[in-house]
Design a protein around this motif. Sequence first.
Motif, short mmCIF file in Angstrom:
data_model
loop_
_atom_site.label_atom_id
_atom_site.label_comp_id
_atom_site.label_asym_id
_atom_site.label_seq_id
_atom_site.Cartn_x
_atom_site.Cartn_y
_atom_site.Cartn_z
N GLN A 80 -2.35 17.66 -17.89
CA GLN A 80 -0.72 17.49 -17.99
C GLN A 80 -0.26 16.13 -16.86
N ARG A 81 -0.97 15.69 -16.13
CA ARG A 81 -0.64 14.72 -15.10
C ARG A 81 -1.15 13.28 -15.53
N LEU A 82 -2.35 13.29 -16.33
CA LEU A 82 -2.98 12.09 -16.47
C LEU A 82 -3.65 12.09 -17.73
N PRO A 83 -3.01 12.32 -18.85
CA PRO A 83 -3.46 12.46 -20.10
C PRO A 83 -4.16 11.20 -20.65
N ARG A 84 -3.65 9.92 -20.57
CA ARG A 84 -4.44 8.95 -20.77
C ARG A 84 -5.61 8.57 -20.18
N LEU A 85 -5.32 8.86 -18.85
CA LEU A 85 -6.88 8.74 -18.05
C LEU A 85 -7.82 9.68 -18.25
N ALA A 86 -7.28 10.83 -18.69
CA ALA A 86 -8.44 11.97 -18.93
C ALA A 86 -9.07 11.64 -20.27
N ASP A 90 -0.97 7.28 -14.40
CA ASP A 90 -1.54 7.30 -15.66
C ASP A 90 -1.42 6.14 -16.56
N ASN A 91 -0.54 5.14 -15.82
CA ASN A 91 -0.57 3.83 -16.69
C ASN A 91 -1.75 2.97 -16.18
N LEU A 92 -2.41 3.48 -15.00
CA LEU A 92 -3.91 2.74 -14.87
C LEU A 92 -4.57 2.48 -15.84
N ALA A 93 -4.30 3.31 -16.82
CA ALA A 93 -5.03 3.26 -18.29
C ALA A 93 -4.90 1.88 -18.70
N ASP A 94 -3.80 1.29 -18.61
CA ASP A 94 -3.56 0.08 -19.13
C ASP A 94 -4.13 -1.24 -18.47
N LEU A 95 -4.56 -0.97 -17.21
CA LEU A 95 -5.31 -2.17 -16.44
C LEU A 95 -6.52 -2.59 -17.06
N PRO A 96 -6.60 -3.81 -17.59
CA PRO A 96 -7.98 -4.30 -18.07
C PRO A 96 -9.28 -3.95 -17.23
N ALA A 97 -8.79 -3.99 -15.71
CA ALA A 97 -9.87 -3.77 -14.74
C ALA A 97 -10.47 -2.39 -14.81
N VAL A 98 -9.66 -1.30 -15.35
CA VAL A 98 -9.90 -0.09 -15.47
C VAL A 98 -10.64 0.29 -16.83
N ARG A 99 -9.86 -0.31 -17.84
CA ARG A 99 -10.25 -0.14 -19.22
C ARG A 99 -11.93 -0.74 -19.38
N VAL A 100 -12.12 -1.65 -18.76
CA VAL A 100 -13.49 -2.32 -18.61
C VAL A 100 -14.68 -1.07 -18.25
N ARG A 110 0.79 -1.15 -0.01
CA ARG A 110 -0.03 0.02 -0.06
C ARG A 110 0.88 1.32 -0.10
N ARG A 111 2.00 1.28 0.67
CA ARG A 111 2.74 2.59 0.93
C ARG A 111 2.96 3.22 -0.32
N PRO A 112 3.60 2.59 -1.53
CA PRO A 112 4.17 3.22 -2.62
C PRO A 112 2.93 3.93 -3.41
N ILE A 113 1.65 3.36 -3.34
CA ILE A 113 0.69 3.81 -3.93
C ILE A 113 -0.27 4.82 -3.07
N ASP A 114 0.29 5.07 -1.82
CA ASP A 114 -0.53 5.87 -1.05
C ASP A 114 0.11 7.45 -1.21
N THR A 115 -0.44 7.86 -2.43
CA THR A 115 0.39 9.25 -2.86
C THR A 115 -0.85 10.10 -3.71
N TYR A 116 -0.63 11.34 -3.36
CA TYR A 116 -1.67 12.34 -4.04
C TYR A 116 -1.70 11.81 -5.74
N ALA A 117 -0.49 11.49 -6.25
CA ALA A 117 -0.36 11.17 -7.52
C ALA A 117 -1.61 10.22 -7.78
N MET A 118 -1.28 8.98 -7.06
CA MET A 118 -2.47 7.96 -7.22
C MET A 118 -3.86 8.43 -6.79
N TRP A 119 -3.76 9.23 -5.89
CA TRP A 119 -5.31 9.59 -5.56
C TRP A 119 -5.95 10.41 -6.57
N GLY A 120 -5.20 11.19 -7.56
CA GLY A 120 -5.61 11.91 -8.55
C GLY A 120 -6.24 11.13 -9.51
N ALA A 121 -5.43 9.80 -9.80
CA ALA A 121 -5.84 8.85 -10.80
C ALA A 121 -7.12 8.25 -10.43
#
Length: 191
Positions: free
Chosen positions: A174-180, A94-104, A50-61
């Motif tokens: 700027q930060r999450l172009p693919r997810l946007a 922003d690479n969460l855009a590649d996860l199948p569970a996100v894309r669905v 959990r620690r490496p993903i407990d970030t404002y960057a991931m929260w934004g995603a």
Amino acid sequence: MDKAEFWTLLERSAEETTDPDHRLTWLTHHLSRLSPEHIADFQLGLEAARRPIDTYAMWGAANQILDGLCSSDTFWYFQPWLIGQGQRFARNPDNLADLPAVRVLAGRGHENWSDAEWPQWEALDYVAADAYERVTGRRDGLHEALKARGHRVYADPEPNDQPWNSDSLTEIAQRLPRLARLFPRRQHVTP
């Protein structure tokens, strides 16, 4: 239980079923066959993941995926869901855009997501405690065991990076172009 064993157990549960409730049943059963020390190690593995993903960057995603509706509780439940996607889950938000569970989920409003599709898995936080209680008969035994090992349990996000405005369309672009592109923000109607 070391880091590799933690991930193996978690990923084996995903091979058995994609249903979150069935995965919890599977994990509880398999953890209950281990020693109390190894069950505690599983909880420590979950918290270490959990620690490496407990970030404002991931929260934004997460906020982008959830159409701007990601509270601190929602982000807290999002983290174990992301961990449940496996060891190779995206660390770059922003690479969460590649996860199948996100894309669905893309292209469908969150009101059309099934319970099993929602990007949250709060109950994963409790699977080790349930298994520990089964093995030892002690209701708060896992918490006590972790405390005895000098571990501080935390129960809310504690991001370790710089905050940013995840509601700003400019910053999102700027930060999450693919997810946007996958999850454009909708206008929320206030009654």
